[in-house]
Design a protein around this motif. Structure first.
Motif, PDB file in Angstrom:
ATOM      1  N   LEU A   1       0.832  -1.202   0.000  1.00 52.64           N
ATOM      2  CA  LEU A   1       0.000   0.000   0.000  1.00 52.64           C
ATOM      3  C   LEU A   1       0.866   1.251   0.000  1.00 52.64           C
ATOM      4  CD1 LEU A   1      -2.984   0.054  -0.069  1.00 52.64           C
ATOM      5  CD2 LEU A   1      -3.043   0.280   2.403  1.00 52.64           C
ATOM      6  N   THR A   2       1.875   1.196   0.857  1.00 47.97           N
ATOM      7  CA  THR A   2       2.771   2.342   0.935  1.00 47.97           C
ATOM      8  C   THR A   2       3.463   2.576  -0.392  1.00 47.97           C
ATOM      9  OG1 THR A   2       3.217   1.624   3.182  1.00 47.97           O
ATOM     10  CG2 THR A   2       4.590   3.389   2.315  1.00 47.97           C
ATOM     11  N   LYS A   3       3.925   1.495  -0.972  1.00 52.37           N
ATOM     12  CA  LYS A   3       4.615   1.633  -2.260  1.00 52.37           C
ATOM     13  C   LYS A   3       3.715   2.301  -3.274  1.00 52.37           C
ATOM     14  CE  LYS A   3       7.540  -1.309  -4.118  1.00 52.37           C
ATOM     15  NZ  LYS A   3       8.197  -2.561  -4.545  1.00 52.37           N
ATOM     16  N   LEU A   4       2.486   1.810  -3.331  1.00 55.56           N
ATOM     17  CA  LEU A   4       1.583   2.376  -4.337  1.00 55.56           C
ATOM     18  C   LEU A   4       1.319   3.850  -4.059  1.00 55.56           C
ATOM     19  CD1 LEU A   4      -0.906  -0.582  -4.735  1.00 55.56           C
ATOM     20  CD2 LEU A   4       0.761   0.226  -6.395  1.00 55.56           C
ATOM     21  N   ILE A   5       1.107   4.142  -2.813  1.00 56.87           N
ATOM     22  CA  ILE A   5       0.793   5.531  -2.474  1.00 56.87           C
ATOM     23  C   ILE A   5       2.010   6.432  -2.728  1.00 56.87           C
ATOM     24  CG2 ILE A   5       0.242   7.090  -0.577  1.00 56.87           C
ATOM     25  CD1 ILE A   5      -1.433   4.820   0.611  1.00 56.87           C
ATOM     26  N   VAL A   6       3.157   5.960  -2.254  1.00 60.41           N
ATOM     27  CA  VAL A   6       4.363   6.795  -2.402  1.00 60.41           C
ATOM     28  C   VAL A   6       4.730   6.966  -3.869  1.00 60.41           C
ATOM     29  CG1 VAL A   6       6.849   6.832  -1.994  1.00 60.41           C
ATOM     30  CG2 VAL A   6       5.290   6.310  -0.128  1.00 60.41           C
ATOM     31  N   LEU A   7       4.660   5.883  -4.605  1.00 62.59           N
ATOM     32  CA  LEU A   7       4.964   5.976  -6.029  1.00 62.59           C
ATOM     33  C   LEU A   7       4.009   6.957  -6.711  1.00 62.59           C
ATOM     34  CD1 LEU A   7       5.806   2.372  -7.238  1.00 62.59           C
ATOM     35  CD2 LEU A   7       7.243   4.401  -7.432  1.00 62.59           C
TER      36      LEU A   7
END
Lengths: 548, 203, 198
Positions: free
Chosen positions: B107-113
């Motif tokens: 989730l973090t990856k998607l949001i940060v990306l």
């Protein structure tokens, strides 16, 4: 900081200019979205209808884990458990798997299968390990439904079981419970599927389920009785032990039997849900329904021990009815106690005999009371007879007795007053009394006196013997003694003279023997000579030496 | 502080050779590695991958990840329900770990990306150092999301005790693995130097 | 002309200076790591060999042995991959194989391919290709993640039955550590050495 001369740095290898494909990468998200959509569609298609079931308790059910099982096959899952709006029940949301949508029809029943302990046994034990699940009994309706009210306990009969249900009405539940077995000829053919007190509390309503194909055997002549435990009967017929099986001893049970076929009423197969009566035992069940009954009253002047409300009234060996009540009465004039017995008899139990009597009455143009009167005139009386000396149980018999005083039979308030006679036990008593009386009559005193006289004579005789006979005898004995002595001496003499080796007798005997011996010898020689010289008998012996 | 662009130099991403900036696409003279120019072209590719990952994120979490049979019960577990199960069974450390690796990280990856993509394409000047650190963090933690896939594979391979217990991978494994791979590819395709490209010309 | 280093993240140009001990130079502008202190080739070789041995162990011996109710099952690395294949997830199996076997194998092979000749002061053949291939595969090496997965699986299983870590797990551990440290080695050393033996 020294100067950085870019020209001193190496130069990169420059590409020839290539036209890049426009956004080929966008294939990837397209595939991804397509895949996600496909999965979503597949999941949607795979799930069947969602239904809601209301239960009173969700005990043992876990969201996401507890499933719905039909014949032990998981057909759906509980996706949510919630409380109903009125806060009275819980609502389980169940997602049925695709292929099982047809389970959700109107009359499908759901219940929670969890461990249950009842008198009928323990059920649902496997759920201790696997967790509770919702059981399904599929209905036959064609209309589908989405809301159901769940049962609180598993239904007694599942729809797919072949067989039929019948209803029984009993006075009390005895030791019966759901799943108690039902037997026919001591084989289990079904079980109790439901048992409950009637709403008015006056009887117990039992629903039994008889499995196919035995349900077709049940006719309207079938009788049901409570076969729980053991029937131990100790009565006039002796000790009887009647039981269906150990199961009934423990868990209670119902037995089915059939009344003997009645040609006037051929048995018809009973339809499902037919109502029957549950009798208390086989005897009551098999008893032909009593159509007519007669009320009797009897007065006995004798002690009525062993007579009570279950005492049977017997006629010529057939149980016609039983006693209803025994009352003790006192007659102040005779200062005696009497017993009044009220009884009910069912004449039809006499079967053919009754039919014949009725026929005879019709032919003779006599009414019922007149027939009875003629019987009484012939000597019909009520008697108490001993049924079981062991228990002291007695029974009343109606018998035609000889030498009875003439009397009438009367009727009062619909009750026949039957004359009584002293009965069986009294006879025995009389006989015993007779024996006692006879024994009593034996003149033991006289006998005793005579014995005494005889004894006296005997002693006189002995005295006589002693006085008179004995001295003579004594003399005789003395003489005998003398004779014995003489004999002894004689024997001694013989011994001396004869037996001794040197006695003269012996000597002469010896001599004689020797001579005889010589003579024999001579004769033998002569015989020999003659053998050789047979002519000498005639001519005589020639002179010659004499042979020795 | 001079930047490579200002000086007209470029460093090879593979062998770190520093050389003169090319005018177009070029290869490193020493190792032949392609020399990517700082441009926003990569942003589109990154978006594509991110969108794909998002699309597959739903089935990855909705469908069950693992099917367990432990006589006589059986259960399907999604990533979330598996974590709940771990928590309830007392292994809260595992529950936290799996939650972090399988839910937080992707989730973090998607949001940060997404955030980085947006800020870069709008040439935002918001704290480039922080954003660079965020990107570096993504690089580091990215591959740890594969944890759950490994655990399921291991459990499937090991727990084959016939009727007593058995584990099967569920339909969520492939979507989830895809999500991880896609995010890894996405973050690899993102050029962090675009963070430093502000409106006032090249960084 | 001083040796230069350009930050890959922000493009800042730095002067490359030799570093003492085991330190990392960081970018002034964005604090990203620029370069590490150089490690000698022999050291790298040693670690690479260790990683290879560990890899062999990890593949030969079972990772986890599970015993319950008289049954006993064990899983080697290959079995874990085949499990996905058996359950109709060939893509997942392929992915696992790639990250757990192919990538490490290739990486170690290539590393040894490079390190051995360099230690012997000869130029490894196809050096540039090999180095590029290694760089491509590096992000796909997930051995450390797998190690954590093994640990989690063991803990999950210990509630079910007796679960024991096998020698394979030990191999995985060593391999993970070794390869992680290999990754932190400064690649430029290899390039320099390759240049010097040209």
């Amino acid at each position: 900081m020294s100067e950085i001369n870019v020209d001193d740095l190496p130069a990169p290898n420059v590409h020839r200019h290539k036209r890049g494909r426009p956004a080929a990468i966008w294939i990837v998200p397209l595939i991804a979205i397509a895949a996600a959509a496909a999965l979503a569609v597949r999941t949607y298609l795979r799930t069947g209808p969602t239904i809601k079931i209301k239960f009173e308790s969700a005990e043992g059910l876990t969201v996401g884990q507890s499933d719905v099982r039909y014949k032990n096959v998981p057909v759906g899952k509980i996706t949510d458990i919630d409380i109903s709006d009125d806060l009275e029940e819980i609502v389980a949301t169940v997602e049925l798997s695709r292929g099982f949508a047809k389970l959700a029809v109107e009359d499908t029943r759901f219940w929670v299968e969890r461990p249950r302990i009842g008198v009928g046994g323990v059920s649902g034990l496997s759920t201790l390990l696997s967790g509770a699940f919702i059981g399904v009994d599929v209905g036959t309706s064609k209309k589908s439904a989405a809301h159901f009210i769940g049962l609180e306990k598993p239904p007694g009969i599942l729809r797919d079981q072949g067989g039929s249900a019948f209803r029984l009405n009993a006075q009390d539940g005895g030791s019966l419970a759901i799943k108690s077995p039902v037997y026919m000829r001591r084989e289990q053919v079904g079980s109790i599927s439901d048992i409950a007190l009637a709403a008015d509390g006056k009887s117990v309503e039992i629903e039994v389920f008889i499995e196919a194909p035995y349900d077709h055997v049940i006719t309207d002549q079938a009788v049901f009785w409570n076969a729980s435990g053991m029937d131990v009967t100790l009565d006039a017929a002796g000790l009887r032990l009647d039981t269906q099986s150990i199961a009934t001893v423990v868990a209670g049970g119902i037995a089915i039997g059939f009344r003997p076929p009645d040609p006037r009423h051929p048995a018809k197969p009973a339809k499902a849900d037919t109502k029957f009566v549950l009798y208390d035992d086989r005897a009551h069940a098999m008893a032909t329904p009593d159509q007519e009954s007669l009320a009797l009253a009897m007065r006995f002047d004798q002690p009525l021990r062993g007579i009570g409300p279950t005492t049977t009234i017997d006629f010529n060996g057939v149980v016609m009815g039983n006693v209803d009540r025994v009352r003790l009465g006192y007659d102040s004039t005779t200062r005696a106690f009497y017993s009044d017995v009220d009884a009910t008899v069912y004449p039809r139990r006499l079967g053919d005999a009754y039919d014949s009597m009725v026929l005879e009455g019709q032919q003779l143009g006599r009414s019922g009371p007149e027939m009875l009167q003629s019987l009484v005139a012939r000597g019909l009386r009520a008697q108490v007879r001993s049924g079981n000396l062991l228990t002291g149980q007695n029974f009343i018999t109606l018998a035609i007795l000889p030498n009875q005083r003439k009397t009438e039979v009367a009727m009062r308030d619909g009750t026949w007053i039957v004359p009584t006679a002293r009965g069986g036990t009294d006879l025995i008593q009389d006989q015993i009394a007779n024996i006692v009386a006879k024994v009593d009559k034996i003149p033991f005193d006289a006998i005793g006196g005579e014995v005494q006289d005889a004894a006296k004579s005997a002693s006189a005789l002995l005295g006589h013997l002693d006085r008179d006979v004995v001295p003579d005898t004594k003399k005789m004995v003395d003489q005998a003694q003398l004779a014995m002595d003489a004999l002894r001496e004689g024997l001694a003499a013989i011994r001396d003279n004869v037996a001794a080796a040197d006695s003269p007798i012996q000597q002469s005997a010896r001599t004689t023997l020797e001579e005889l011996e010589r003579a024999a010898f001579s004769l033998r020689g002569l015989a020999d000579y003659l053998k050789h010289h047979p002519e000498t008998i005639l001519r005589g012996r020639a002179s010659g030496p004499e042979p020795h | 502080m001079k930047t490579a662009d200002e000086l007209g130099v470029i460093a090879c991403p593979l062998c770190e050779l520093v050389m003169r900036s090319p005018d177009g696409d070029a290869d490193c003279p020493r190792c032949g590695q392609f020399l990517p120019r700082v441009s926003r072209r990569g942003i589109g590719k990154c978006w594509a991958l991110v969108i794909a990952a998002v699309a597959l994120y739903f089935p990855a979490n909705v469908l069950p990840m693992m099917h367990t049979e432990q006589f006589p019960m059986h259960r399907d577990d999604t990533i979330l329900s598996g974590i709940k199960f771990l928590w309830r069974e007392g292994s809260w450390e595992l529950a936290v770990l799996v939650f972090a690796a399988s839910i937080l990280v992707p989730l973090t990856k998607l949001i940060v990306l997404g955030f980085l993509l947006v800020t870069s394409s709008r040439r935002s000047t918001w704290r480039p150092r922080v954003r660079t650190k965020m990107y570096r963090a993504l690089e580091v933690i990215g591959h740890w999301s594969m944890l759950d896939v490994f655990v399921v594979s291991l459990l499937t391979a090991v727990v084959q005790l016939g009727r007593f217990a058995s584990v099967e991978p569920g339909p969520a494994v492939l979507p989830f693995a895809s999500v991880v791979v896609l995010t890894m590819l996405a973050s690899a395709s993102f050029d962090p130097r675009t963070i430093w490209m502000t409106r006032r010309g090249e960084a | 002309m001083p040796e230069l280093a350009v930050c890959a993240y922000c493009g800042a140009v730095h002067r490359r200076a030799p570093l003492p001990g085991r330190t990392t130079a960081r970018c002034i502008r964005c604090d990203a790591p620029l370069y590490h202190s150089t490690t000698e080739v022999p050291a790298m070789l040693g670690v690479a060999v260790l990683a290879t041995v560990a890899f062999v162990i990890a593949n030969t011996f079972p990772l986890i042995t599970l015993s319950a109710q008289g049954h006993q099952t064990r899983a080697t690395l290959w079995a874990a991959i085949m499990a996905s294949y058996n359950y109709r997830l060939p893509v997942v199996a392929a992915g696992l194989a790639l990250t757990l076997i192919v990538a490490p194998v290739v990486e170690l092979t290539l590393l040894l391919w490079v390190l051995v000749p360099l230690s012997l002061r000869t130029r490894p053949p196809a050096f540039r290709f090999v180095m590029r291939a290694m760089a491509v595969l590096r992000p796909w090496r997930l051995v450390e993640v797998f190690l954590l997965g093994v640990i989690i699986a063991i803990v999950k299983l210990s509630g079910l039955a007796t679960a024991v870590l096998g020698w394979g797990a030990f191999g995985i551990t060593v391999m993970a550590i070794a390869m992680a440290s290999l990754g932190s080695f400064d690649q430029s050393v290899l390039w320099q050495r390759a240049e010097s033996v040209r």
